[in-house]
Scaffold this motif. Structure first.
Motif, PDB file in Angstrom:
ATOM      1  N   VAL A 235       0.840  -1.206   0.000  1.00 18.29           N
ATOM      2  CA  VAL A 235       0.000   0.000   0.000  1.00 18.29           C
ATOM      3  C   VAL A 235       0.872   1.252   0.000  1.00 18.29           C
ATOM      4  O   VAL A 235       0.608   2.214  -0.733  1.00 18.29           O
ATOM      5  N   LEU A 236       1.941   1.251   0.798  1.00 15.24           N
ATOM      6  CA  LEU A 236       2.839   2.409   0.842  1.00 15.24           C
ATOM      7  C   LEU A 236       3.556   2.606  -0.492  1.00 15.24           C
ATOM      8  O   LEU A 236       3.777   3.741  -0.920  1.00 15.24           O
ATOM      9  N   THR A 237       3.911   1.507  -1.154  1.00 16.09           N
ATOM     10  CA  THR A 237       4.548   1.606  -2.470  1.00 16.09           C
ATOM     11  C   THR A 237       3.594   2.233  -3.480  1.00 16.09           C
ATOM     12  O   THR A 237       3.976   3.121  -4.251  1.00 16.09           O
ATOM     13  N   LEU A 238       2.336   1.788  -3.462  1.00 18.82           N
ATOM     14  CA  LEU A 238       1.358   2.318  -4.421  1.00 18.82           C
ATOM     15  C   LEU A 238       1.013   3.776  -4.140  1.00 18.82           C
ATOM     16  O   LEU A 238       0.817   4.566  -5.078  1.00 18.82           O
ATOM     17  N   THR A 239       0.936   4.144  -2.864  1.00 15.84           N
ATOM     18  CA  THR A 239       0.624   5.549  -2.555  1.00 15.84           C
ATOM     19  C   THR A 239       1.790   6.459  -2.928  1.00 15.84           C
ATOM     20  O   THR A 239       1.591   7.588  -3.377  1.00 15.84           O
ATOM     21  N   THR A 240       3.027   5.955  -2.786  1.00  8.20           N
ATOM     22  CA  THR A 240       4.189   6.726  -3.224  1.00  8.20           C
ATOM     23  C   THR A 240       4.201   6.856  -4.738  1.00  8.20           C
ATOM     24  O   THR A 240       4.484   7.927  -5.280  1.00  8.20           O
ATOM     25  N   PHE A 241       3.881   5.759  -5.428  1.00  6.58           N
ATOM     26  CA  PHE A 241       3.793   5.784  -6.892  1.00  6.58           C
ATOM     27  C   PHE A 241       2.775   6.825  -7.351  1.00  6.58           C
ATOM     28  O   PHE A 241       3.034   7.598  -8.277  1.00  6.58           O
TER      29      PHE A 241
ATOM     30  N   SER B   6       1.780   9.462  -5.734  1.00  9.67           N
ATOM     31  CA  SER B   6       2.239  10.818  -5.419  1.00  9.67           C
ATOM     32  C   SER B   6       3.288  11.295  -6.420  1.00  9.67           C
ATOM     33  O   SER B   6       3.288  12.456  -6.828  1.00  9.67           O
ATOM     34  N   VAL B   7       4.203  10.390  -6.797  1.00  5.36           N
ATOM     35  CA  VAL B   7       5.273  10.764  -7.724  1.00  5.36           C
ATOM     36  C   VAL B   7       4.731  10.919  -9.140  1.00  5.36           C
ATOM     37  O   VAL B   7       4.966  11.914  -9.817  1.00  5.36           O
ATOM     38  N   PHE B   8       3.971   9.907  -9.605  1.00  8.58           N
ATOM     39  CA  PHE B   8       3.384   9.967 -10.940  1.00  8.58           C
ATOM     40  C   PHE B   8       1.962  10.506 -10.814  1.00  8.58           C
ATOM     41  O   PHE B   8       0.985   9.780 -10.872  1.00  8.58           O
ATOM     42  N   SER B   9       1.875  11.800 -10.641  1.00 12.46           N
ATOM     43  CA  SER B   9       0.603  12.434 -10.324  1.00 12.46           C
ATOM     44  C   SER B   9      -0.131  12.864 -11.584  1.00 12.46           C
ATOM     45  O   SER B   9       0.199  12.452 -12.691  1.00 12.46           O
ATOM     46  N   GLY B  10      -1.125  13.710 -11.384  1.00 12.77           N
ATOM     47  CA  GLY B  10      -1.912  14.201 -12.510  1.00 12.77           C
ATOM     48  C   GLY B  10      -1.082  14.939 -13.535  1.00 12.77           C
ATOM     49  O   GLY B  10      -1.374  14.902 -14.731  1.00 12.77           O
ATOM     50  N   TYR B  11      -0.005  15.594 -13.085  1.00 14.12           N
ATOM     51  CA  TYR B  11       0.837  16.328 -14.029  1.00 14.12           C
ATOM     52  C   TYR B  11       1.553  15.372 -14.969  1.00 14.12           C
ATOM     53  O   TYR B  11       1.793  15.688 -16.130  1.00 14.12           O
ATOM     54  N   THR B  12       1.887  14.168 -14.467  1.00 10.74           N
ATOM     55  CA  THR B  12       2.527  13.174 -15.319  1.00 10.74           C
ATOM     56  C   THR B  12       1.586  12.736 -16.435  1.00 10.74           C
ATOM     57  O   THR B  12       2.003  12.527 -17.575  1.00 10.74           O
TER      58      THR B  12
ATOM     59  N   SER C 206      -7.089   6.140  -1.515  1.00 11.02           N
ATOM     60  CA  SER C 206      -7.424   6.729  -2.823  1.00 11.02           C
ATOM     61  C   SER C 206      -6.187   6.754  -3.717  1.00 11.02           C
ATOM     62  O   SER C 206      -6.299   6.572  -4.945  1.00 11.02           O
ATOM     63  N   ASP C 207      -5.000   6.959  -3.123  1.00  9.93           N
ATOM     64  CA  ASP C 207      -3.761   6.877  -3.900  1.00  9.93           C
ATOM     65  C   ASP C 207      -3.567   5.484  -4.487  1.00  9.93           C
ATOM     66  O   ASP C 207      -3.101   5.329  -5.617  1.00  9.93           O
ATOM     67  N   VAL C 208      -3.919   4.464  -3.700  1.00 10.97           N
ATOM     68  CA  VAL C 208      -3.796   3.082  -4.182  1.00 10.97           C
ATOM     69  C   VAL C 208      -4.696   2.867  -5.402  1.00 10.97           C
ATOM     70  O   VAL C 208      -4.269   2.296  -6.417  1.00 10.97           O
ATOM     71  N   VAL C 209      -5.934   3.332  -5.309  1.00  8.71           N
ATOM     72  CA  VAL C 209      -6.868   3.191  -6.432  1.00  8.71           C
ATOM     73  C   VAL C 209      -6.339   3.935  -7.657  1.00  8.71           C
ATOM     74  O   VAL C 209      -6.365   3.415  -8.786  1.00  8.71           O
ATOM     75  N   GLN C 210      -5.835   5.145  -7.447  1.00  8.66           N
ATOM     76  CA  GLN C 210      -5.303   5.926  -8.561  1.00  8.66           C
ATOM     77  C   GLN C 210      -4.091   5.249  -9.178  1.00  8.66           C
ATOM     78  O   GLN C 210      -3.912   5.277 -10.401  1.00  8.66           O
ATOM     79  N   SER C 211      -3.242   4.625  -8.351  1.00  8.72           N
ATOM     80  CA  SER C 211      -2.080   3.894  -8.865  1.00  8.72           C
ATOM     81  C   SER C 211      -2.518   2.743  -9.756  1.00  8.72           C
ATOM     82  O   SER C 211      -1.943   2.524 -10.832  1.00  8.72           O
TER      83      SER C 211
END
Length: 201
Positions: free
Chosen positions: A39-45, A47-53, A177-182
């Motif tokens: 879960v922490l890996t996916l939430t970091t992913f 955050s790094v690869f966000s909407g701007y990416t 929600s970060d996990v779902v977005q990942s």
């Protein structure tokens, strides 16, 4: 996507409710939580690869060409910094009961002014980050709906969703929600790879 966010809000609210029932403080239940490495890996992913990416970098690449490649080493620098500092800060946070990254500055230097300065330095980039996400979501929604939802309304919708999610589930909402977005982004990247390969070889 919106339905998945509703599910995430419900799950996050239940997790926060259980944390409070088990004796955790309300503030800690709102802004803390215990999560698995996946879960922490996916939430970091996320955050790094966000909407701007998804929205900004491709547009920048089409306008400025190879200049957009600067984001590649930037991502590696972010990940390298995380690998260097996160394990140490995690160990200290468990030992000394930190609740935020700024607690380390407070604990180390015992200065109210330095604590305020570090809090300000942490908040200002988050304001820019949130603005980028706001605009990216609005542009994406406007494009998907073929202009039926104007950018201003898209930003308002996004702001309401973020505020509601934060109030309902706290940090659990953010992480889940970060996990779902990942998952959505990884699936999209894989589909894009297959489509480009099949169409252009």
């Amino acid at each position: 996507y919106l339905l998945s966010m509703v599910v995430v809000a419900c799950v996050a609210w239940q997790r926060k409710k259980r944390a409070v029932a088990s004796g955790s403080e309300a503030v800690k239940a709102q802004y803390g939580g215990s999560f698995s490495p996946l879960v922490l890996t996916l939430t970091t992913f996320s955050s790094v690869f966000s909407g701007y990416t998804v929205m900004g970098v491709p547009q920048e690449a089409s306008l400025k060409g190879y200049l957009a490649l600067r984001w590649v080493p930037a991502i590696f620098a972010i990940v390298f910094g995380m690998l260097m500092y996160y394990p140490r800060l995690r160990r200290l946070s468990v030992e000394r009961g930190y609740r935020s990254p700024n607690d380390f500055i407070t604990d180390r230097y015992r200065s109210k002014w330095l604590r305020c300065l570090s809090s300000l330095c942490a908040c200002v980039p988050q304001l820019f980050y949130f603005t980028v996400q706001l605009v990216s979501f609005a542009e994406l929604l406007e494009g998907v709906t073929l202009g039926a939802v104007p950018k201003l309304y898209g930003m308002i919708i996004f702001a309401v969703i973020v505020f509601a999610m934060e109030m309902i589930g706290g940090m659990n909402s953010v992480v889940l929600s970060d996990v779902v977005q990942s998952v959505f982004m990884i699936f999209g990247f894989l589909v894009l790879l297959v489509v480009v390969t099949l169409r252009y070889g």
